[in-house]
Design an enzyme around this catalytic site. Sequence first.
Site, short mmCIF file in Angstrom:
data_model
loop_
_atom_site.label_atom_id
_atom_site.label_comp_id
_atom_site.label_asym_id
_atom_site.label_seq_id
_atom_site.Cartn_x
_atom_site.Cartn_y
_atom_site.Cartn_z
N TYR A 158 0.84 -1.21 0.00
CA TYR A 158 0.00 0.00 0.00
C TYR A 158 0.88 1.26 0.00
CZ TYR A 158 -3.38 3.48 1.68
OH TYR A 158 -4.16 4.60 1.81
N LYS A 162 1.28 4.47 -2.78
CA LYS A 162 1.01 5.87 -2.46
C LYS A 162 2.24 6.75 -2.74
CE LYS A 162 -3.25 5.25 -1.56
NZ LYS A 162 -4.31 5.91 -2.33
N1 LIG Z 1 -8.91 5.98 5.38
C1 LIG Z 1 -7.69 6.49 5.56
O1 LIG Z 1 -7.23 6.62 6.71
C2 LIG Z 1 -6.88 6.95 4.38
C3 LIG Z 1 -5.65 7.58 4.66
C4 LIG Z 1 -4.87 8.03 3.60
C5 LIG Z 1 -5.29 7.84 2.30
N2 LIG Z 1 -6.48 7.24 2.04
C6 LIG Z 1 -6.88 7.07 0.64
O2 LIG Z 1 -8.10 7.75 0.40
C7 LIG Z 1 -8.85 7.06 -0.60
C8 LIG Z 1 -10.24 6.74 -0.06
O3 LIG Z 1 -10.11 5.94 1.11
P1 LIG Z 1 -11.34 5.58 2.08
O4 LIG Z 1 -10.78 5.46 3.43
O5 LIG Z 1 -12.48 6.47 1.81
O6 LIG Z 1 -11.67 4.09 1.53
P2 LIG Z 1 -13.04 3.27 1.56
O7 LIG Z 1 -12.64 1.84 1.48
O8 LIG Z 1 -13.92 3.70 2.68
O9 LIG Z 1 -13.75 3.72 0.18
C9 LIG Z 1 -13.12 3.39 -1.03
C10 LIG Z 1 -14.00 3.78 -2.20
O10 LIG Z 1 -13.31 3.37 -3.38
C11 LIG Z 1 -14.15 2.50 -4.14
N3 LIG Z 1 -13.34 1.51 -4.83
C12 LIG Z 1 -12.45 0.61 -4.33
N4 LIG Z 1 -11.92 -0.12 -5.33
C13 LIG Z 1 -12.49 0.34 -6.48
C14 LIG Z 1 -12.37 -0.04 -7.83
N5 LIG Z 1 -11.53 -1.01 -8.24
N6 LIG Z 1 -13.11 0.64 -8.76
C15 LIG Z 1 -13.96 1.63 -8.39
N7 LIG Z 1 -14.11 2.02 -7.10
C16 LIG Z 1 -13.39 1.37 -6.18
C17 LIG Z 1 -15.11 1.87 -3.13
O11 LIG Z 1 -16.29 1.43 -3.79
C18 LIG Z 1 -15.35 3.08 -2.21
O12 LIG Z 1 -16.31 3.94 -2.79
C19 LIG Z 1 -8.03 5.81 -0.96
O13 LIG Z 1 -7.24 6.08 -2.10
C20 LIG Z 1 -7.13 5.63 0.26
O14 LIG Z 1 -5.95 4.94 -0.06
C21 LIG Z 1 -7.28 6.79 3.07
#
Ligand SMILES: NC(=O)c1ccc[n+]([C@@H]2O[C@H](COP(=O)([O-])OP(=O)(O)OC[C@H]3O[C@@H](n4cnc5c(N)ncnc54)[C@H](O)[C@@H]3O)[C@@H](O)[C@H]2O)c1
Length: 262
Positions: A158, A162
Site C-alpha cells: 500500500y 502511495k
Molecule cells: N482511510 C484512511 O485513513 C486513508 C488515509 C490516507 C489515504 N487514504 C486514501 O483515500 C482514498 C479513499 O479511502 P477511504 O478510506 O475512503 O476508503 P473506503 O474503502 O472507505 O472507500 C473506497 C471507495 O473506493 C471505491 N473503490 C475501491 N476499489 C475500487 C475499484 N476497483 N473501482 C472503483 N471504485 C473502487 C469503493 O467502492 C469506495 O467507494 C483511498 O485512495 C485511500 O488509499 C485513506
Amino acid sequence: MTKEQRVAVITGSTRGIGRGIAEQLGKDGYALVINGSHQDTCEKAARELSAKGFQVVACAGDVSKKETHDQLVKTAVDHFGRLDTYVNNAGIAQIGNLLDESAEDFHQIYATNVDSVLFGIQAAAKQFKRQKDGEKIRKIINASSIAGHIGYEQLGAYSSTKFAIRGLTQVAAKELAKDGITVNAYCPGIVGTDMWDFIDEKMVEENGGQKGQYLKAAINSISLGRAETPADVADFVSYLASPMSDYMTGQSVQIDGGVQFI
Ligand SMILES: NC(=O)c1ccc[n+]([C@@H]2O[C@H](COP(=O)([O-])OP(=O)(O)OC[C@H]3O[C@@H](n4cnc5c(N)ncnc54)[C@H](O)[C@@H]3O)[C@@H](O)[C@H]2O)c1
C-alpha cells in the site's frame, strides 16, 4: 469560492473520503459524477446526494480499467456539458509483511491504486485539452497518503502505491502545466472509514489483540488528538478544486492532524 457551476468526477465516491469530497464539491457548486465498483451502491449514493439538492449522475465501474475513466469523462460531458475537475480518489489497502506478499495481490493493489491514477490523468487531460475556454485552470487531484511519505510496516505494498502516486502527480504537473492543468495530491492520515476498519481487522488477524486496538493506537499518534473525518479531507480538496489553488501544482500535501512533520 464562487457558486458558478463546474463539473467534477470523483472516483470511489460511494462512501468514505470520496463521499465526503462529493458532498463538499456539491456544496461548492459542482455537478457531480459519482463512481464505485458496484452499480447499486453507486446509484444509492447518487440518490442520497441528489436529495441534498446536488446535480448528480452515477457511473459505476472498476477504476483499474482504462475504459472506466473514458466512460466517467463521457458521462460528465454527456450530462453536464464539460469537465473541470477529476479526483482520483478510489483505492484499496492490504495488510501483511512484504515477504508474504503474493504477486497476485501486489498486481491487484497496483492496478487499483496506481494504474487507476494514470488512466484518470490520461482521460481527464484529453477532455481538458478538447475544451478551449480561455485561461481557466483545470484540476486533477489524486489520493496519496501519509503512507506515501513514510513507509509503514505491514502496509508495504500500500505504502509503495502511495509513493508512486506522488511521482505520477509531479510528472503530470510538469507535463500538463502548459495546457492549463494543475495536478496535486492530498495525503490523509488516519481517517475513520471502512478502510481503517479493514486495516484494524487484518492487523488483529496478523498480530493478535483486540478489535479496535490498532485504530486506537494510530489515533493516539495524531497531535490534534482525534481521528480525521472525510470532511477534514474534503475541505482541503475543495481548495485544490477551486481557483484559490490555481498557482499550486505538483504537490502532495499531508492533511493529517499532525501525524508526520516532513
Ligand atoms: N482511510 C484512511 O485513513 C486513508 C488515509 C490516507 C489515504 N487514504 C486514501 O483515500 C482514498 C479513499 O479511502 P477511504 O478510506 O475512503 O476508503 P473506503 O474503502 O472507505 O472507500 C473506497 C471507495 O473506493 C471505491 N473503490 C475501491 N476499489 C475500487 C475499484 N476497483 N473501482 C472503483 N471504485 C473502487 C469503493 O467502492 C469506495 O467507494 C483511498 O485512495 C485511500 O488509499 C485513506
